[in-house]
Design a protein around this motif. Structure first.
Motif, PDB file in Angstrom:
ATOM      1  N   UNK A   1       0.848  -1.200   0.000  1.00  0.00           N
ATOM      2  CA  UNK A   1       0.000   0.000   0.000  1.00  0.00           C
ATOM      3  C   UNK A   1       0.880   1.245   0.000  1.00  0.00           C
ATOM      4  N   UNK A   2       0.514   2.213  -0.811  1.00  0.00           N
ATOM      5  CA  UNK A   2       1.179   3.519  -0.793  1.00  0.00           C
ATOM      6  C   UNK A   2       0.161   4.574  -0.380  1.00  0.00           C
ATOM      7  N   UNK A   3       0.531   5.366   0.619  1.00  0.00           N
ATOM      8  CA  UNK A   3      -0.391   6.381   1.138  1.00  0.00           C
ATOM      9  C   UNK A   3       0.403   7.469   1.863  1.00  0.00           C
ATOM     10  N   UNK A   4      -0.179   8.662   1.978  1.00  0.00           N
ATOM     11  CA  UNK A   4       0.475   9.721   2.758  1.00  0.00           C
ATOM     12  C   UNK A   4       0.354   9.424   4.246  1.00  0.00           C
ATOM     13  N   UNK A   5       1.415   9.716   4.991  1.00  0.00           N
ATOM     14  CA  UNK A   5       1.385   9.419   6.418  1.00  0.00           C
ATOM     15  C   UNK A   5       2.337  10.349   7.154  1.00  0.00           C
ATOM     16  N   UNK A   6       1.842  11.070   8.175  1.00  0.00           N
ATOM     17  CA  UNK A   6       2.748  11.917   8.971  1.00  0.00           C
ATOM     18  C   UNK A   6       3.765  11.047   9.693  1.00  0.00           C
ATOM     19  N   UNK A   7       4.946  11.578   9.885  1.00  0.00           N
ATOM     20  CA  UNK A   7       6.027  10.798  10.474  1.00  0.00           C
ATOM     21  C   UNK A   7       5.687  10.287  11.872  1.00  0.00           C
ATOM     22  N   UNK A   8       4.974  11.090  12.646  1.00  0.00           N
ATOM     23  CA  UNK A   8       4.656  10.635  14.003  1.00  0.00           C
ATOM     24  C   UNK A   8       3.656   9.474  13.991  1.00  0.00           C
ATOM     25  N   UNK A   9       2.769   9.439  12.979  1.00  0.00           N
ATOM     26  CA  UNK A   9       1.872   8.292  12.834  1.00  0.00           C
ATOM     27  C   UNK A   9       2.665   7.056  12.399  1.00  0.00           C
ATOM     28  N   UNK A  10       3.629   7.272  11.509  1.00  0.00           N
ATOM     29  CA  UNK A  10       4.505   6.177  11.108  1.00  0.00           C
ATOM     30  C   UNK A  10       5.244   5.619  12.322  1.00  0.00           C
TER      31      UNK A  10
ATOM     32  N   UNK B   1       9.853  -2.526   6.469  1.00  0.00           N
ATOM     33  CA  UNK B   1       8.494  -2.631   5.941  1.00  0.00           C
ATOM     34  C   UNK B   1       7.883  -1.258   5.679  1.00  0.00           C
ATOM     35  N   UNK B   2       8.574  -0.205   6.063  1.00  0.00           N
ATOM     36  CA  UNK B   2       8.083   1.170   5.839  1.00  0.00           C
ATOM     37  C   UNK B   2       9.078   1.874   4.913  1.00  0.00           C
ATOM     38  N   UNK B   3       8.724   1.990   3.649  1.00  0.00           N
ATOM     39  CA  UNK B   3       9.650   2.552   2.671  1.00  0.00           C
ATOM     40  C   UNK B   3       9.205   3.949   2.257  1.00  0.00           C
ATOM     41  N   UNK B   4      10.071   4.956   2.422  1.00  0.00           N
ATOM     42  CA  UNK B   4       9.692   6.308   2.004  1.00  0.00           C
ATOM     43  C   UNK B   4       9.641   6.424   0.487  1.00  0.00           C
TER      44      UNK B   4
END
Length: 597
Positions: free
Chosen positions: A172-181, A264-267
């Motif tokens: 899945x690709x989606x916008x996400x604030x860093x603190x939520x990440x 698992x979290x790729x920018x």
């Protein structure tokens, strides 16, 4: 390979995990991408979108004699003209002469919160269920657009496979604030059971490297004059990403393998763009700061000095210089970690050097440059991330799995919830109470459960069951750890309620061959999981260990426990039986089938 008890899965939904062959030459990338269909980009109006890829290693095509160049040219090309509103069926390359099926959902058009994610997921499922291309007399074929190797033969799955139960590996690709990440990073580190896991929290596929999750304790030496108590979660997420990719450079990449496989979290945005989001919280030069943070690691919930890179007391460790010498290399490019981090701090070059390095492979890391999207029901622009190694789904819902439509619906709901809970940029505290409202009013969210359907089993008392943990507990041998992990996860997650049959079969097998005992008596057992390659693949031996825990006083349905395993019960019992009987029944073959398939 250990000649021990064989266990395999005969369900049509389970197919052989083939070993990875070397990737095709990256110099072909640019040529192929010029003609490839791509939906890789941000939404036109900059609002929050959802992109998705569903690849199935079980649904694949072969073309005997197809060259490396023509195989690679099939990547992202449309199969048999199958397209619909916001979706495409494309080919994804894996090895020369073989491509996998991959449905791509258009993240440039599908928006968070408007229902299109689930709608498109249903359309994809309906397409495959109505098509069933592998059925019929003889071998079936497809054509791949702009390809010289047509026709391609459908070589998997078997003709008896129902399309509804075909497994898919989603991204899945989606916008996400860093603190939520960062909240997802912390959740992943705590390793909750699938039922308590956010659907965007993937399952790391390797035991050789554990992604770094930096905490305020990493700042206890006050690097660059930063007080630990004032470090916010967005800063910690940024530092965690940098440290993860940096320390992973100590490992040997496969031929032209991307560093993206280590987290698992790729920018999808480059690291220069990420740095702009947190720059105000990171005064001073960036490399000395990260060089200091690299002195720490988390060991069983304790932050200790990482003696690979530093020595001395926790409050004032001294770097030994190794961190700055780390580098990634492949046949086409190289990047030194110190140069990379220093370049981010200087915002030069653009894109950053790691994103530039990944362009020599597939351009995944940082591929969207500085293009961001707004959060749901907000004007706040945040980076985009690809969420990888997520729990597998099937084409349609089954009693034990969720289908693509349900998966996309839950993803949509999870993004909305994270955007609501982390609506405002951090100022000291991270989580925004759910009672708070957004500037434009409360976000309309859909109540979507985060866990798969509960398997239909009779209640037990107490409810605890033996746990089958498909996470490696020791180093992987050879280079196919991802396939092994998938095989173990598939066995444990999909067949935990499987029954045992004694029929013989003649396909390649996943071996559950436990030959070691960890601890005393009942408790935590360790079994080996290995891939048995067909003879034509040569003598290869890929093994890793998997923990299986017995719960004291637990009486699952049937009234027995791991200590007294019998046939016709749970995954963990099967594994323990393998360990217990491996010496006395070395050649016995058991097959696993699920009642629902």
């Amino acid at each position: 390979m250990h000649p021990l008890l064989w266990i395999s899965v005969i369900s049509p939904a389970f197919a052989v995990y083939l070993p990875l062959e070397p990737r095709v030459d990256p110099c072909l990338q640019e040529v192929a991408d010029r003609e490839a269909v791509t939906l890789d980009g941000t939404t036109v109006d900059g609002t929050a979108g959802i992109g998705a890829e569903f690849e199935s290693p079980f649904f694949y095509f072969i073309s005997s004699g197809c060259s490396e160049q023509d195989t690679f040219a099939a990547r992202k090309q449309i199969i048999n003209g199958r397209t619909g509103t916001n979706w495409l069926l494309t080919a994804d390359t894996g090895m020369i002469g073989k491509v996998n099926a991959e449905y791509i959902l258009n993240g440039q058009n599908i928006k968070v919160g408007n229902g299109d994610a689930a709608k498109t997921g249903k359309a994809v499922a309906d397409d495959l269920i109505g098509w069933k291309p592998w059925t019929g007399e003889g071998k079936q074929t497809v054509d791949i657009a702009n390809n010289n190797c047509n026709p391609w033969t459908i070589d998997g799955p078997s003709k008896k496979t129902k399309p509804e139960v075909l497994p898919w590996s989603p991204q899945i690709t989606a916008p996400m604030p860093l603190e939520a990440l960062y909240s997802l990073m912390k959740e992943q580190q705590s390793d909750p059971p699938p039922s308590g896991r956010n659907i965007l929290d993937g399952f790391p596929g390797t035991s050789m490297f554990t992604a770094v999750v930096a905490t305020q304790a990493y700042f206890q030496s006050n690097p660059n004059g930063i007080e630990a108590s004032k470090v916010t979660d967005d800063v910690l997420a940024f530092c965690s990403l940098i440290l993860s990719y940096a320390k992973a450079a100590s490992l040997q990449l496969g031929r032209n393998q991307s560093p993206k496989f280590y987290t698992t979290f790729m920018p999808r945005n480059d690291f220069n763009t990420l740095y702009q989001q947190v720059k105000s919280g990171l005064p001073g030069d960036l490399f000395p700061l990260l060089n200091s943070l690299a002195c720490y690691k988390t060991d069983k919930d304790r932050v200790v000095v990482d003696e690979i890179y530093c020595s001395g007391p926790d409050t004032a460790p001294v770097p030994n210089g190794k961190f700055g010498t780390l580098s990634y290399t492949n046949t086409a490019a190289a990047v030194n970690i110190k140069d990379w981090i220093e370049g981010i701090g200087k915002q030069d070059p653009t894109p950053d050097l790691l994103s530039k390095f990944d362009e020599s492979i597939d351009g995944s890391i940082g591929g969207l440059g500085s293009k961001t999207e707004k959060m749901f029901n907000s004007q706040r622009s945040v980076p985009l991330f690809e969420f990888r190694d997520l729990a597998e789904c099937t084409t349609a819902d089954t009693p034990d799995t969720i289908g693509i439509e349900t998966f996309m619906s839950r993803v949509d709901g999870a993004i909305q919830e994270l955007h609501k809970n982390f609506a405002n940029a951090p100022k000291g505290k991270r989580d925004i109470p759910t009672s708070c409202t957004l500037p434009n009013g409360p976000a309309e969210t859909t109540e979507i459960p985060s866990s798969p359907p509960t398997p239909r089993v009779a209640p037990v008392n107490p409810p605890s069951e033996p746990s089958c943990v498909p996470n490696p507990t020791s180093r992987v041998k050879d280079s196919h750890q991802k396939e092994l992990s998938k095989a173990a996860s598939f066995f444990c997650d999909k067949y935990a309620t499987a029954t045992i049959q004694t029929s013989l079969i003649s396909i390649a097998h996943t071996i559950i061959a436990g030959d070691r005992l960890q601890g005393q008596g009942r408790g935590s057992y360790v079994v080996n999981v290995a891939y048995d390659y067909p003879p034509k693949m040569g003598n290869q031996d890929d093994v890793y260990d998997m923990a299986v825990t017995s719960v004291d006083n637990c009486k699952p349905e049937g009234g027995f426990n791991l200590g007294t395993p019998v046939p016709d019960h749970k995954c963990a019992d099967v594994m323990f039986s393998a360990w217990k009987n491996c010496k006395t029944r070395p050649l016995t073959r058991l097959s696993i089938s699920a009642d629902t398939l």
